[in-house]
Motif scaffolding. Structure first.
Motif, mmCIF file in Angstrom:
data_model
loop_
_atom_site.group_PDB
_atom_site.id
_atom_site.type_symbol
_atom_site.label_atom_id
_atom_site.label_comp_id
_atom_site.label_asym_id
_atom_site.label_seq_id
_atom_site.Cartn_x
_atom_site.Cartn_y
_atom_site.Cartn_z
ATOM 1 N N UNK A 16 1.209 -1.806 0.328
ATOM 2 C CA UNK A 16 -0.022 -0.115 0.160
ATOM 3 C C UNK A 16 0.777 0.701 0.457
ATOM 4 N N UNK A 17 0.339 2.379 0.348
ATOM 5 C CA UNK A 17 1.009 3.632 0.859
ATOM 6 C C UNK A 17 1.477 3.741 1.776
ATOM 7 N N UNK A 18 1.085 3.515 2.544
ATOM 8 C CA UNK A 18 1.572 3.645 4.270
ATOM 9 C C UNK A 18 1.615 1.673 4.970
ATOM 10 N N UNK A 19 2.723 1.717 5.166
ATOM 11 C CA UNK A 19 2.564 1.354 6.587
ATOM 12 C C UNK A 19 2.036 1.081 8.021
ATOM 13 N N UNK A 20 2.752 1.749 8.474
ATOM 14 C CA UNK A 20 1.783 2.878 9.600
ATOM 15 C C UNK A 20 0.315 2.658 9.972
ATOM 16 N N UNK A 21 -0.158 2.246 11.116
ATOM 17 C CA UNK A 21 -1.325 2.127 11.571
ATOM 18 C C UNK A 21 -2.009 2.935 11.873
ATOM 19 N N UNK A 22 -1.624 4.568 11.967
ATOM 20 C CA UNK A 22 -2.076 5.794 12.253
ATOM 21 C C UNK A 22 -2.539 6.536 11.263
ATOM 22 N N UNK A 23 -1.904 5.812 9.945
ATOM 23 C CA UNK A 23 -2.183 6.253 8.434
ATOM 24 C C UNK A 23 -3.089 6.327 7.653
ATOM 25 N N UNK A 24 -3.354 4.645 8.198
ATOM 26 C CA UNK A 24 -4.634 3.290 7.382
ATOM 27 C C UNK A 24 -6.032 4.826 7.401
ATOM 28 N N UNK A 25 -6.718 4.980 9.237
ATOM 29 C CA UNK A 25 -7.556 5.566 8.617
ATOM 30 C C UNK A 25 -7.383 6.537 7.851
ATOM 31 N N UNK A 26 -7.354 8.070 7.653
ATOM 32 C CA UNK A 26 -7.148 8.341 6.879
ATOM 33 C C UNK A 26 -7.268 8.046 5.314
ATOM 34 N N UNK A 27 -6.652 7.098 5.365
ATOM 35 C CA UNK A 27 -5.587 7.121 3.715
ATOM 36 C C UNK A 27 -7.169 5.940 3.587
ATOM 37 N N UNK A 28 -8.045 4.830 4.018
ATOM 38 C CA UNK A 28 -9.083 5.345 3.753
ATOM 39 C C UNK A 28 -10.526 6.304 3.156
ATOM 40 N N UNK A 29 -10.636 7.581 4.246
ATOM 41 C CA UNK A 29 -11.296 8.464 4.264
ATOM 42 C C UNK A 29 -10.828 8.975 3.092
ATOM 43 N N UNK A 30 -9.537 8.893 2.658
ATOM 44 C CA UNK A 30 -9.372 9.969 1.219
ATOM 45 C C UNK A 30 -9.834 9.351 0.041
ATOM 46 N N UNK A 31 -8.975 7.952 0.268
ATOM 47 C CA UNK A 31 -10.050 7.516 -1.135
ATOM 48 C C UNK A 31 -10.945 6.753 -1.040
ATOM 49 N N UNK A 32 -11.530 6.702 -0.573
ATOM 50 C CA UNK A 32 -12.996 6.270 -0.332
ATOM 51 C C UNK A 32 -13.730 7.743 -0.827
ATOM 52 N N UNK A 33 -13.675 8.583 -0.201
ATOM 53 C CA UNK A 33 -14.144 10.191 -1.051
ATOM 54 C C UNK A 33 -13.461 10.468 -2.113
ATOM 55 N N UNK A 34 -12.379 10.226 -2.378
ATOM 56 C CA UNK A 34 -11.726 9.840 -4.547
ATOM 57 C C UNK A 34 -13.030 8.824 -5.038
ATOM 58 N N UNK A 35 -13.350 8.091 -4.520
ATOM 59 C CA UNK A 35 -13.467 6.752 -5.695
ATOM 60 C C UNK A 35 -15.202 6.913 -5.584
ATOM 61 N N UNK A 36 -15.501 7.093 -4.514
ATOM 62 C CA UNK A 36 -17.186 8.220 -4.621
ATOM 63 C C UNK A 36 -17.387 9.196 -5.689
ATOM 64 N N UNK A 37 -16.356 10.330 -5.310
ATOM 65 C CA UNK A 37 -16.750 11.337 -6.250
ATOM 66 C C UNK A 37 -16.149 11.002 -7.843
ATOM 67 N N UNK A 38 -15.333 10.116 -8.164
ATOM 68 C CA UNK A 38 -15.144 9.348 -9.483
ATOM 69 C C UNK A 38 -16.444 8.727 -10.448
ATOM 70 N N UNK A 39 -16.743 8.002 -9.205
ATOM 71 C CA UNK A 39 -17.770 7.113 -9.769
ATOM 72 C C UNK A 39 -18.596 8.445 -9.958
#
Length: 312
Positions: A16-39
């Motif tokens: 993935x883009x980061x292996x740090x546990x604290x960055x997983x939730x922000x990454x999830x939120x960011x990419x979910x938002x990007x995916x919804x907007x794209x679709x």
């Protein structure tokens, strides 16, 4: 190493883009938002063009195809990434990885070809306006899209079959957020030379030729516009090319960035970020570029939204 000592992998680990546990939730939120907007953005473009008879022209036919391909491109990589983040898993099975790699190549090359076809369409419209209806007939437009699909499918099948002949042993960590062919072949414990040559040959042939076609089309368009006497006429003619030029610059600029970053440094994080720009951000921005710079698309989307049932 002899075959008897090799352990063949049945799955890969996407780092993935980061292996740090604290960055997983922000990454999830960011990419979910990007995916919804794209679709939503690409579906709106497709529905607006399909529902408005004024937009049933070659230019918008190609644009609706581009929106469909962008929707598919981002759907090939992002959902799996989101599932892995939410389940705290990095696993992608071998067959799943091959399928993701295959479809990613299909849609990436299709993006490339459709942008070239769209440049040709603008070239004919501006340089040969009297023959436009004849040259860009529905049959010709259909054939151009069919040829684009055929080349993309065959090219991707060839690359996937070539990867299937490789052996994968103990190393199964992919420093990426999806199964990118260049990263997958690096993990092989058999010689990937033929694969590498084929990838660079295809990227050169199927990347440089379409780009050359786009540059030629726009050189002819600029040459024709210089002969137009009125400033208003020049602006009106070139305004139909503005959105396409923006999308072409974004697609090839970020695509080139991926290859330059991967060859210039060995930081998988930088390469992954460059890949995000090319494979995720570009499909998200394309609908905005076309809708913001194109009055017909804006009007069609507005009419489409007004037709939708409103619940109070």
């Amino acid at each position: 190493m002899g075959p008897e000592n090799q352990t063949y992998v049945s799955e890969f680990l996407l780092l993935g883009l980061s292996e740090k546990p604290e960055q997983q939730l922000p990454l999830f939120g960011l990419f979910l938002s990007i995916y919804v907007v794209t679709v939503v953005g690409n579906l709106l473009i497709m529905l607006a063009i399909g529902s408005d008879s004024h937009l049933h022209t070659p230019m918008y036919f190609f644009l609706s195809n581009l929106s469909f391909v962008d929707f598919c491109l981002v759907s090939t990589t992002v959902p799996k990434m989101l599932v892995n983040i939410i389940t705290h898993s990095k696993v992608i099975f071998y067959a799943e990885c091959l399928a993701q790699m295959y479809f990613f190549m299909v849609f990436a090359f299709l993006d490339n070809f459709l942008l070239t076809v769209m440049a040709y369409d603008r070239f004919v419209a501006i340089c040969h306006p009297l023959h436009y209806v004849t040259i860009m007939s529905p049959r010709i437009c259909g054939r151009l899209v069919l040829i684009s699909w055929s080349i993309s499918l065959l090219n991707s099948i060839l690359h996937t079959l070539m990867v299937m002949r490789l052996s994968f042993c103990l190393e199964n960590k992919l420093p990426h957020f999806f199964c990118d062919i260049s990263q997958v072949t690096k993990l092989s414990c058999s010689d990937p030379l033929i694969n590498d040559v084929l990838v660079y040959f295809a990227a050169g042939l199927l990347g440089i030729l379409p780009l050359t076609g786009i540059l030629f089309s726009y050189s002819q368009i600029c040459s024709s516009l210089l002969k137009v006497p009125s400033t208003v006429g020049k602006y009106k003619a070139f305004s139909t090319c503005g959105s396409h030029l923006s999308v072409v610059s974004l697609f090839y600029g970020t695509g080139l960035g991926v290859y330059l970053s991967s060859s210039a440094n060995h930081s998988f994080w930088k390469t992954s970020v460059a890949s995000v720009m090319y494979s995720v951000v570009t499909p998200m921005l394309n609908p905005f570029i076309y809708s913001m710079r194109n009055k017909d698309i804006k009007d069609a989307i507005r009419r489409l939204i007004n037709k939708m049932p409103h619940y109070h």
